[in-house]
Design a protein around this motif. Structure first.
Motif, PDB file in Angstrom:
ATOM      1  N   VAL A  11       0.825  -1.193   0.000  1.00 33.96           N
ATOM      2  CA  VAL A  11       0.000   0.000   0.000  1.00 33.96           C
ATOM      3  C   VAL A  11       0.866   1.254   0.000  1.00 33.96           C
ATOM      4  N   ALA A  12       1.993   1.189   0.718  1.00 28.80           N
ATOM      5  CA  ALA A  12       2.870   2.356   0.837  1.00 28.80           C
ATOM      6  C   ALA A  12       3.573   2.675  -0.470  1.00 28.80           C
ATOM      7  N   THR A  13       3.680   1.708  -1.347  1.00 28.37           N
ATOM      8  CA  THR A  13       4.396   1.927  -2.608  1.00 28.37           C
ATOM      9  C   THR A  13       3.477   1.668  -3.800  1.00 28.37           C
ATOM     10  N   LEU A  14       2.289   2.238  -3.727  1.00 29.00           N
ATOM     11  CA  LEU A  14       1.321   2.004  -4.792  1.00 29.00           C
ATOM     12  C   LEU A  14       1.842   2.485  -6.146  1.00 29.00           C
ATOM     13  N   LEU A  15       2.291   3.715  -6.206  1.00 27.92           N
ATOM     14  CA  LEU A  15       2.780   4.280  -7.453  1.00 27.92           C
ATOM     15  C   LEU A  15       4.246   4.659  -7.315  1.00 27.92           C
ATOM     16  N   SER A  16       5.033   4.249  -8.287  1.00 30.36           N
ATOM     17  CA  SER A  16       6.454   4.608  -8.265  1.00 30.36           C
ATOM     18  C   SER A  16       6.628   6.064  -8.679  1.00 30.36           C
ATOM     19  N   LEU A  17       7.771   6.634  -8.353  1.00 28.55           N
ATOM     20  CA  LEU A  17       8.026   8.042  -8.650  1.00 28.55           C
ATOM     21  C   LEU A  17       7.989   8.318 -10.146  1.00 28.55           C
ATOM     22  N   ASP A  18       8.524   7.390 -10.950  1.00 32.27           N
ATOM     23  CA  ASP A  18       8.527   7.623 -12.396  1.00 32.27           C
ATOM     24  C   ASP A  18       7.120   7.602 -12.977  1.00 32.27           C
ATOM     25  N   ILE A  19       6.239   6.764 -12.418  1.00 33.06           N
ATOM     26  CA  ILE A  19       4.840   6.735 -12.862  1.00 33.06           C
ATOM     27  C   ILE A  19       4.159   8.043 -12.492  1.00 33.06           C
ATOM     28  N   ILE A  20       4.406   8.520 -11.276  1.00 31.73           N
ATOM     29  CA  ILE A  20       3.797   9.773 -10.820  1.00 31.73           C
ATOM     30  C   ILE A  20       4.222  10.941 -11.706  1.00 31.73           C
ATOM     31  N   THR A 151      -1.767   1.969 -13.904  1.00 31.15           N
ATOM     32  CA  THR A 151      -1.867   1.085 -12.740  1.00 31.15           C
ATOM     33  C   THR A 151      -1.243  -0.266 -13.045  1.00 31.15           C
ATOM     34  N   SER A 152      -0.952  -0.996 -11.986  1.00 31.74           N
ATOM     35  CA  SER A 152      -0.386  -2.338 -12.130  1.00 31.74           C
ATOM     36  C   SER A 152      -0.810  -3.188 -10.943  1.00 31.74           C
ATOM     37  N   SER A 155       1.481  -3.530  -8.019  1.00 29.23           N
ATOM     38  CA  SER A 155       1.726  -2.392  -7.127  1.00 29.23           C
ATOM     39  C   SER A 155       0.712  -2.282  -6.001  1.00 29.23           C
ATOM     40  N   GLY A 156      -0.218  -3.235  -5.932  1.00 26.00           N
ATOM     41  CA  GLY A 156      -1.191  -3.206  -4.845  1.00 26.00           C
ATOM     42  C   GLY A 156      -2.602  -2.977  -5.338  1.00 26.00           C
ATOM     43  N   SER A 157      -3.447  -2.445  -4.464  1.00 27.26           N
ATOM     44  CA  SER A 157      -4.860  -2.243  -4.764  1.00 27.26           C
ATOM     45  C   SER A 157      -5.049  -1.330  -5.974  1.00 27.26           C
ATOM     46  N   ILE A 158      -5.774  -1.819  -6.973  1.00 29.24           N
ATOM     47  CA  ILE A 158      -6.059  -1.021  -8.167  1.00 29.24           C
ATOM     48  C   ILE A 158      -6.944   0.167  -7.810  1.00 29.24           C
ATOM     49  N   VAL A 159      -7.895  -0.054  -6.905  1.00 24.42           N
ATOM     50  CA  VAL A 159      -8.793   1.026  -6.486  1.00 24.42           C
ATOM     51  C   VAL A 159      -8.003   2.175  -5.874  1.00 24.42           C
ATOM     52  N   LEU A 160      -7.072   1.841  -4.964  1.00 27.98           N
ATOM     53  CA  LEU A 160      -6.269   2.882  -4.327  1.00 27.98           C
ATOM     54  C   LEU A 160      -5.351   3.577  -5.327  1.00 27.98           C
TER      55      LEU A 160
END
Length: 221
Positions: A11-20, A151-152, A155-160
């Motif tokens: 949950v803490a690493t849902l999106l990586s910095l490069d994706i953001i 999304t992936s 990387s965890g919950s798709i909803v989040l």
């Protein structure tokens, strides 16, 4: 215990910095591409001033919150699969735009003299932005098509992840539309000192609203 730690880490690493960064860049570019929302902000800011433009911007972003939650929970899929639901919402939105066009065509010049300036109710302008955005099913479908690309499942919950991406898009829209409000609003005082300029600008706004209404009314899923 180990499973719980892994879940918290995911949950803490849902999106990586490069994706953001990539998503934020794409979202910002899209916010500046001429469309119903930024044209709406542009015209309202030029006519009524930057404060009103910022209020409309806030309303539009509140509408984006609605679309983000709807997409994340799968509600937006209804508009993609149900022609009736899609048509109903788009015609409501088109009718509201026609109403705004009517108001623009009927608007009379408002002199910017000290003590006589009419102040538009801020809540009314915020609500105008909310209605403008929420009644456009194309926004929901756009989010439904655009957000999942970043999304992936790994990387965890798709909803989040969708909620996080929607939040980033809203921040990009808020920043971009605020700049548009300030730039367009900077000429509003000059325009409002000229009756002729106001009449012309209101007519332009009316035609813009009619054009947006026709575009929305003839939109397909």
């Amino acid at each position: 215990m180990l499973t719980a730690v892994k879940q918290r880490s995911s949950v803490a690493t849902l999106l990586s910095l490069d994706i953001i960064i990539t998503f934020a860049a794409a979202a910002t570019i899209l916010c500046w591409v001429p469309g119903p929302d930024n044209l709406f902000v542009l015209m309202q800011s030029a006519i009524y001033g930057p404060v009103v433009g910022l209020c409309v911007t806030i309303g539009l972003c509140v509408g984006l919150v609605f679309h983000t939650v709807a997409v994340s929970l799968g509600v937006a899929a209804i508009f993609q699969t149900s022609q009736l639901a899609f048509d109903a919402l788009k015609f409501v939105g088109a009718a509201y735009l026609v109403y705004l066009a009517y108001k623009s065509f009927r608007a009379r010049p408002d002199r910017l003299d000290e003590g006589t300036t009419k102040v538009k109710p801020m809540w009314q302008m915020v609500l105008r932005g909310v209605v403008m955005n929420v009644t456009n099913p194309k926004v929901a479908i756009f989010f439904l098509a655009f957000l999942p690309q970043f999304t992936s499942p790994a990387s965890g919950s798709i909803v989040l992840q969708m909620l996080e991406l929607g939040g980033i898009f809203i921040l990009c829209a808020l920043a971009s539309f605020s700049v548009i409000s300030l730039l367009a609003g900077s000429i509003s005082k000059w325009l409002r000192r000229s009756d002729k300029s106001q009449v012309i600008l209101n007519r332009i706004a009316g035609f813009v609203f009619v054009g947006l209404a026709l575009k929305l009314a003839t939109a397909h899923r």
